[in-house]
Each structure stands twice: as C-alpha cells, then as structure tokens.
Design a protein around this motif. Sequence first.
Motif, PDB file in Angstrom:
ATOM      1  N   LEU A 154       0.829  -1.204   0.000  1.00  0.00           N
ATOM      2  CA  LEU A 154       0.000   0.000   0.000  1.00  0.00           C
ATOM      3  C   LEU A 154       0.863   1.253   0.000  1.00  0.00           C
ATOM      4  N   ARG A 160      -5.014   0.491  -6.851  1.00  0.00           N
ATOM      5  CA  ARG A 160      -5.158  -0.967  -6.789  1.00  0.00           C
ATOM      6  C   ARG A 160      -6.349  -1.405  -7.633  1.00  0.00           C
ATOM      7  N   GLU A 180      -6.596  -6.403   1.163  1.00  0.00           N
ATOM      8  CA  GLU A 180      -5.918  -5.412   0.333  1.00  0.00           C
ATOM      9  C   GLU A 180      -6.866  -4.283  -0.062  1.00  0.00           C
ATOM     10  N   SER A 184      -6.695  -0.174   1.008  1.00  0.00           N
ATOM     11  CA  SER A 184      -6.804   0.900   0.017  1.00  0.00           C
ATOM     12  C   SER A 184      -7.910   1.879   0.398  1.00  0.00           C
ATOM     13  N   GLN A 189      -6.802   5.324  -1.197  1.00  0.00           N
ATOM     14  CA  GLN A 189      -6.071   5.002  -2.415  1.00  0.00           C
ATOM     15  C   GLN A 189      -7.075   4.643  -3.507  1.00  0.00           C
ATOM     16  N   LEU A 191      -9.227   2.804  -5.938  1.00  0.00           N
ATOM     17  CA  LEU A 191      -9.530   1.375  -5.959  1.00  0.00           C
ATOM     18  C   LEU A 191     -10.469   1.081  -7.117  1.00  0.00           C
TER      19      LEU A 191
END
Length: 275
Positions: A154, A160, A180, A184, A189, A191
């Motif tokens: 990460l 991701r 995971e 995220s 993050q 996704l």
Amino acid sequence: MTYNEVLDKRSIAVSTSESPDMPGLGLHKEHLRDAMTEIARHTLALGAKLVYGGDLRADGFSNLLFELAARYRRDTDSRNKLGVTNYLAWPVHILQKAEQLDQAAADLEGTAELRLLDIDGRDIDLKERHKLETHQPTEPEWAKGLSAMRHTMLAETHARIILGGRVDKFKGDMPGIAEEALYSLQAKQPLYVMGGFGGCARDVAEAIGVLEPNGVREWPGREKFNSFRGRKLNNGLSPEENRVLASTPYVDQAIVLILRGLTKAKLGSQGGMTA
C-alpha cells in the motif's frame, strides 16, 4: 529514444485469485488469466509498473506478469525500469530454499524484481535470506506476514485493481483481496473493483454499496466494509461507471473504465491520494 507515458512513474497493485463463482458464470481459470493479461498489457504499455504479492508457482499469476513484462519492456525516462515487482511475504519465501530464490531473481534480472520481506514487512536481501532456516510457517506467521506485506505494498503503490478472489481456504485473518481492498479504502487510495468474475471482488462491491447485494456471503472481516458504504472510491470514475465496472462480464469494457479512471484520478502520491 525516450518518452513519457501517461502512467509513467506510477505503480499499480493488482489483486486476483480464482473465484468460487466462476463455474456458475461459465468462466474458467483461462478467462481470469486472459483478464489479467489485458490489464497488464494496457497498463504496462502506458508506462505503469505492476505490483503483485504472489508466490512463484509455475502456473501462477506472478509468472504470467513476468512473461508480459518481458514482452512489453520499454524505453522511458521513468525510474521504474522494471515492469513488475513481485513481493514475497515472509511465510511465502520462508518455505523455499534460498538457492531457489537466487535462481528466480537471476532469471528475472532486467525484467522484473523480487522483493523479499520479513515478518514485519521490511526488505530482506538474498544474502540475509541465506542465513535463515527454511521452515513451515505457523498460522500466526501467515497472518502477520501477509498483513505486513499488504501494508508495505500500500505504501509503495498509487492505485489498486481487484478481481475475482477466493473467500475460503485462505491464509491470514481475512480473504487476501478483501484485506488489500480494505487497506486501500482506509488510505483513500484509488480502488478499481472489477466484479465480473464474482468472488471476493464482487462481495466487496456489494459491501460498500457499489452494487445491490444478491444475497450476503459471510466471511471474516466483511463487516469492516460497512463504514465505507456510499463513500467515494477516489478512482476518477462516476458512481455509474463504478457500478458498470463492478458488474460487467466484458473484460474489454472493464479495461476501458479502468484506464479512464487511472488517467483521471489523482495518482500523485503512493499509499493514497494527493492533497
């Protein structure tokens, strides 16, 4: 001649494994490999580095990515000279002889890299690995080592993509793709949930409200996604585009949406969004 591509200096994590729903959808492992091939082919061509946390089995997804990275080697100004980074979590590589890891790293030189991690997610070089005894990891080692690897990934990636994913017979505290995806989401993050293969990715899409649930399949940790219902995925796509990405059975359509999102999302910092 050198040139910069739109995803140059960007590291994209990919999470996948076979889905228990695939037979019912008329899909086989070859279809999942084809989808991974298309994701890798397009993102590598746009200059991205792909990041994966897998083992080195002969028919696994790691080797598929290595083959594609060799095929799509490119000349860019990017510091990411290698197309693929494969993380080997502590419980994965401690099962293998150090000499096997030496050979794997040598075979990949110039194309991809292996990153060996200790149980806390810190790098181990091959010389240090030779000093460690190969052994069968315990269940606590599996859980701690896999979670640590996922935190390290990460911190060192910009976005991701998840697809498929088993929801039983997994190692660790919860299904790997779920853990995971959760990291995220927690880090904001970008996704991308490609749910056409069912499995854990589809469950995640339902759990966070991208899709309406079609029955609820329980697995450890699913309740942790409840707090993300209705929140943005920070991935450059509209709610409707995310719904299509999470439900379409057509790989080409999903790839178009993923690439659209990657080129629109803020990918300026690793481990999450730019300010």
